[in-house]
Structure formats: structure tokens, C-alpha cells
Scaffold this motif. Structure first.
Motif, PDB file in Angstrom:
ATOM      1  N   GLY A 128       0.827  -1.202   0.000  1.00 56.99           N
ATOM      2  CA  GLY A 128       0.000   0.000   0.000  1.00 56.99           C
ATOM      3  C   GLY A 128       0.857   1.246   0.000  1.00 56.99           C
ATOM      4  N   ARG A 129       0.215   2.402   0.122  1.00 54.74           N
ATOM      5  CA  ARG A 129       0.956   3.675   0.057  1.00 54.74           C
ATOM      6  C   ARG A 129       1.775   3.906   1.309  1.00 54.74           C
ATOM      7  N   ARG A 130       1.280   3.327   2.441  1.00 57.80           N
ATOM      8  CA  ARG A 130       2.072   3.518   3.678  1.00 57.80           C
ATOM      9  C   ARG A 130       2.449   2.142   4.221  1.00 57.80           C
ATOM     10  N   PRO A 131       3.679   2.035   4.721  1.00 55.90           N
ATOM     11  CA  PRO A 131       4.135   0.732   5.236  1.00 55.90           C
ATOM     12  C   PRO A 131       3.390   0.398   6.541  1.00 55.90           C
ATOM     13  N   CYS A 189      -2.828   1.255   2.699  1.00 58.40           N
ATOM     14  CA  CYS A 189      -1.801   0.451   3.403  1.00 58.40           C
ATOM     15  C   CYS A 189      -1.775  -0.935   2.767  1.00 58.40           C
ATOM     16  N   ASP A 190      -0.831  -1.771   3.173  1.00 59.74           N
ATOM     17  CA  ASP A 190      -0.760  -3.114   2.598  1.00 59.74           C
ATOM     18  C   ASP A 190      -2.084  -3.844   2.817  1.00 59.74           C
ATOM     19  N   SER A 250     -11.784   0.917   3.005  1.00 60.38           N
ATOM     20  CA  SER A 250     -12.139   1.883   4.041  1.00 60.38           C
ATOM     21  C   SER A 250     -11.290   1.670   5.290  1.00 60.38           C
ATOM     22  N   LEU A 251     -11.078   0.421   5.658  1.00 62.16           N
ATOM     23  CA  LEU A 251     -10.234   0.124   6.836  1.00 62.16           C
ATOM     24  C   LEU A 251      -8.791   0.554   6.580  1.00 62.16           C
ATOM     25  N   ALA A 252      -8.321   0.392   5.336  1.00 61.65           N
ATOM     26  CA  ALA A 252      -6.952   0.828   5.014  1.00 61.65           C
ATOM     27  C   ALA A 252      -6.832   2.345   5.170  1.00 61.65           C
ATOM     28  N   GLU A 253      -7.857   3.064   4.690  1.00 61.62           N
ATOM     29  CA  GLU A 253      -7.836   4.541   4.802  1.00 61.62           C
ATOM     30  C   GLU A 253      -7.928   4.976   6.267  1.00 61.62           C
ATOM     31  N   SER A 254      -8.673   4.203   7.059  1.00 65.51           N
ATOM     32  CA  SER A 254      -8.963   4.630   8.452  1.00 65.51           C
ATOM     33  C   SER A 254      -7.729   4.567   9.350  1.00 65.51           C
ATOM     34  N   GLY A 255      -6.748   3.748   8.926  1.00 63.04           N
ATOM     35  CA  GLY A 255      -5.558   3.620   9.785  1.00 63.04           C
ATOM     36  C   GLY A 255      -5.758   2.678  10.958  1.00 63.04           C
TER      37      GLY A 255
END
Ligand code: HGY
Ligand code: MN
Ligand code: MN
Length: 416
Positions: free
Chosen positions: A71-74, A118-119, A406-411
Motif C-alpha cells: 500500500g501507500r504507507r508501510p 496500506c498493505d 475503508s479500513l486501510a484509509e482509516s488507519g
């Protein structure tokens, strides 16, 4: 924008059919016991699809298979997944649907050129059903740190083969370190395996909790003797106690009332011939309840019944706990995301409890987790008659796609 994104229904439905070939039982169902040749074939197929997708592949020491998309963030991935093994008389969807829908989510994002926040990863966990090797949900339980790897690998099947030997034999005794594979949050898509969603005309459910499970194996040792010459008063009949135990379990569940359930799934008699009083019986007991102290009450009543039966019939009774998992409450934020994404997709949903055990209950030990259900036709599962409407299977996969994004965006999956 990704809100219009939809999975490829054709690819998902086609792959479900292609995977069902491995262990096809000829009656519409599938028999794919953990670490069997049929399980190897299905694993190989899943691994090939992951490789075609360009996913980062990992296999851990208990044979869990992971495909990961950066993903965009590790950081720890938002993970989905389920299992490829089935019960002996299994259907095509239990487990396989969740694994292939997860694969479909990654394939859809790759096709759309979308990099998630994210991944993301998809897992096929080893030995969820626990039919060949107990306990069930074994691969996810080991990954969650709830069961020592060495103990799991040493569990034997009825032929005396260990899971470790069998994983070696089928080429799935992996080496990937488990620490690096654990998810930051987990959502599992599964068929409901019960009648509720179909009865209410709903397409999806956000599963908010899961009942406790207690598996016991009971060995009853009596005395073989002639069926014609032995007076009833002199018998020590293991078969009679086994049959009485099955009846006791029904009476126990009726007396305790819903949601208590009790099942006597196996009765094996020795010597199992028409004119010999059975000297030995092996009986399994499956007790479940969503309330822990009610489950303990059921277990206590079982044990006192066994003690009394041993005295009355003059038999020896030994019981062994094969699996014991407390009820699980899933993570409210993850449940809320599933409900919100269902609304965005125009899918009427409800919250519900899972009567069955799932790998998600083990992931809930180490990260925020929840599940999505789709209806089972006539509520049937663990049967060749297990099926779901294609529209529901596709709707569930689309809900999984958007819930994971959505969960990936939520952090919520956390940071490294
Ligand atoms: O037994 C269960 O609930 C699951 O299918 N292993
Ligand atoms: Mn399952
Ligand atoms: Mn199952």
C-alpha cells in the motif's frame, strides 16, 4: 473514484468452480481434509493465482498461505482470508469463498491500478475445520500465538500421521516468520451457514460476535459379551451408554434453551457387530453457547452425567477436551465500517452472531477483527447441498472490497 469500483463477478464465480474440482465428491460437494492431496491441489491453485497477481507470497511453519499487496504507507496489513480445507461432507463455499473473494479484491485493485492506503493481504489458514487434526481453527490460532507451533505440528490424525509430517509431504511446511505476517486488522467474508439472512431477505450481515465452542472426546470402556446369552442385569454395555449420551445432549440443550446447542457428531463402537455387546465406544461432543458461564454450565452437567452413567452401567469413562474457545466479541469500529459500506452499496444488512467457529475469532485475539456473512440457501452448510445465490456471493465480495479499502484509509490497522 474507487466508490464505483466493483469486483469481477465472472472471475470470482469461475474460480469458485475451478477450486471445487480439488476434492470434488461427485455429489456437488467437496471433501478436502487438511494437508491431504486434495488440500495440496487447492493450495497450489491458490498460490498460482497469487503469483499471477504479482503478490508477495509467504508460507509460514503451520502452512498458512499469505498473498500481500503493498500500500501507500508501510505497516501491518488489512488482512482478509479464510480456509481451503473442508469437512468430510463439505460444500464448495465454506472457507473457499472467503479466500477467493479476498483474492478477487486484490485482483480488482490491480486491474484498476489502485494502490490501497496500506498493505492488503489475503490468507488461507491451515486446518480450520479440525476434522482430521484437532483443534479446529488451528492455523489461525497458532498465528495468533494461542497454541504452540510444536504442539500443533505434533497433532495426529486417526491413522497416526502428524500434521507436521503431512505439511512436509504436501510441500507446505513454510519458513516465513509469523511476526511479519500478522495483520493490523482483519475482516473475513463467509457464508452464514444458517437460516437467518435468507429468512429476513437480507443480502449481508455484519457479524459482531461469535459463540464459544467446547469439543470433548469421550471413551467408554465396557465388556464385550454374547448378545443372546448375557442377561440385561449383567451387561456393561458401552454402546448403550453412547446412545444414552446422544439423548442426554439433546435433553441438555432443550433444558437450557437457545442459544445452547449440543451435538453428538461421532459414535464409533467396537467390535461394531450385530451379536456382540460393544466393549468400547468413542463419542464426540460439540457444545456451544454465546455466554461463557452457560457454556461452562453445559460442560459441568456433561461431566456429572458421565460420572453417573459410569456407576450405573459399570463402565469406565474417560473424556479429553479436543478444543475449547470462549465466545468472542468482534471490534465495533470494524463492524461499523462494514455496516457503513453496506449502506453505501445499497445492501440491507443486520448485525448477527456467528454460530460457527471461524479464523476471524483467532485474529480477534491480536487485532481489530469482524466478519461479513452472506445468506446460505435453506441455511444448509457442512453438506454437498451448501449453496448461495450468485448475486449474494458477488454482493458480499463487493462489500469486502470496500470494507478493506475503508479500513486501510482509516488507519485502524495501525502503524509499523
Ligand atoms: O466447527 C466450526 O464451527 C467450524 O466450521 N470449524
Ligand atoms: Mn468455515
Ligand atoms: Mn466449516
Amino acid at each position: 473514484m474507487s466508490s464505483d469500483l466493483r469486483i469481477s463477478a465472472d472471475r470470482l464465480l469461475r474460480r469458485l468452480e475451478e477450486l471445487a474440482v480439488h476434492g470434488d465428491s461427485g455429489d456437488g460437494g467437496v471433501c478436502r481434509l487438511a494437508a491431504s492431496d486434495e488440500d495440496r491441489a487447492a493450495r497450489d491453485q491458490f498460490r498460482a493465482w497469487l503469483q499471477d497477481l504479482g503478490c508477495e507470497l509467504a508460507i509460514d511453519p503451520i502452512g498458512n498461505i499469505f498473498g500481500r499487496m503493498p500500500g501507500r504507507r508501510p505497516g501491518p496489513p488489512v488482512m482478509t482470508g479464510s480456509h481451503l480445507d473442508t469437512v468430510t461432507t463439505g460444500g464448495r463455499l465454506d472457507g473457499a469463498y472467503g479466500v477467493l473473494a479476498g483474492l478477487e479484491v486484490l485482483a480488482t485493485l490491480r486491474d484498476a491500478g489502485i494502490t490501497p492506503a496500506c498493505d492488503l493481504s489475503v490468507a488461507a489458514f491451515t486446518n480450520e475445520e479440525g476434522v482430521r487434526f484437532t483443534p479446529d481453527m488451528m492455523g489461525s490460532l497458532v498465528l495468533a500465538g494461542g497454541y504452540p507451533l510444536a504442539d500443533a505440528l505434533s497433532r495426529q490424525d486417526s491413522a497416526g500421521k502428524t500434521l507436521g509430517e503431512e505439511l512436509q509431504r504436501i510441500g507446505y511446511a513454510g519458513a516465513a516468520p509469523m511476526e511479519s505476517l500478522r495483520p493490523g486488522c482483519f475482516v473475513e467474508l463467509h457464508i452464514e451457514q444458517g437460516p437467518v439472512l435468507e429468512a429476513e431477505g437480507l443480502q449481508v450481515a455484519a457479524v459482531e460476535n461469535l459463540q464459544g465452542i467446547s469439543w470433548t472426546q469421550v471413551e467408554i470402556r465396557g465388556q464385550a459379551n454374547h448378545a443372546g446369552t448375557t442377561p440385561m442385569s449383567l451387561r456393561r454395555d458401552a454402546g448403550y451408554v453412547a446412545g444414552s449420551l446422544a439423548r442426554f445432549l439433546r435433553e441438555l440443550a432443550d433444558d437450557m434453551g437457545p442459544p445452547q446447542v449440543a451435538t453428538c457428531g461421532r459414535i464409533e463402537l467396537e467390535p461394531n457387530v450385530i451379536n456382540v455387546i460393544p466393549r468400547r465406544a468413542l463419542v464426540t461432543v460439540d457444545l456451544r453457547n454465546v455466554v461463557e458461564d452457560r457454556l461452562q454450565e453445559a460442560e459441568a452437567r456433561l461431566q456429572s452425567w458421565l460420572e453417573q452413567a459410569a456407576v450405573e452401567e459399570g463402565v469406565e469413562i474417560e473424556s479429553e477436551i479436543l478444543a475449547r474457545f470462549e465466545p468472542v466479541d468482534f471490534h465495533q469500529e470494524v463492524v461499523g465500517v462494514i455496516e457503513r459500506e453496506a449502506r453505501s452499496l445499497g445492501l440491507a444488512s443486520r448485525r448477527m452472531t456467528s454460530g460457527a467457529g471461524h479464523d476471524a475469532q483467532m485474529m480477534a485475539r491480536i487485532c481489530p477483527a469482524a466478519m461479513i456473512f452472506v445468506p446460505s440457501v435453506a441455511g444448509v452448510s457442512h453438506s454437498p447441498r451448501e449453496t448461495s445465490l450468485e448475486a449474494d456471493l458477488v454482493a458480499g465480495a463487493n462489500l469486502l472490497l470496500h470494507s478493506m479499502l475503508s479500513l486501510a484509509e482509516s488507519g485502524v490497522a495501525g502503524t509499523p
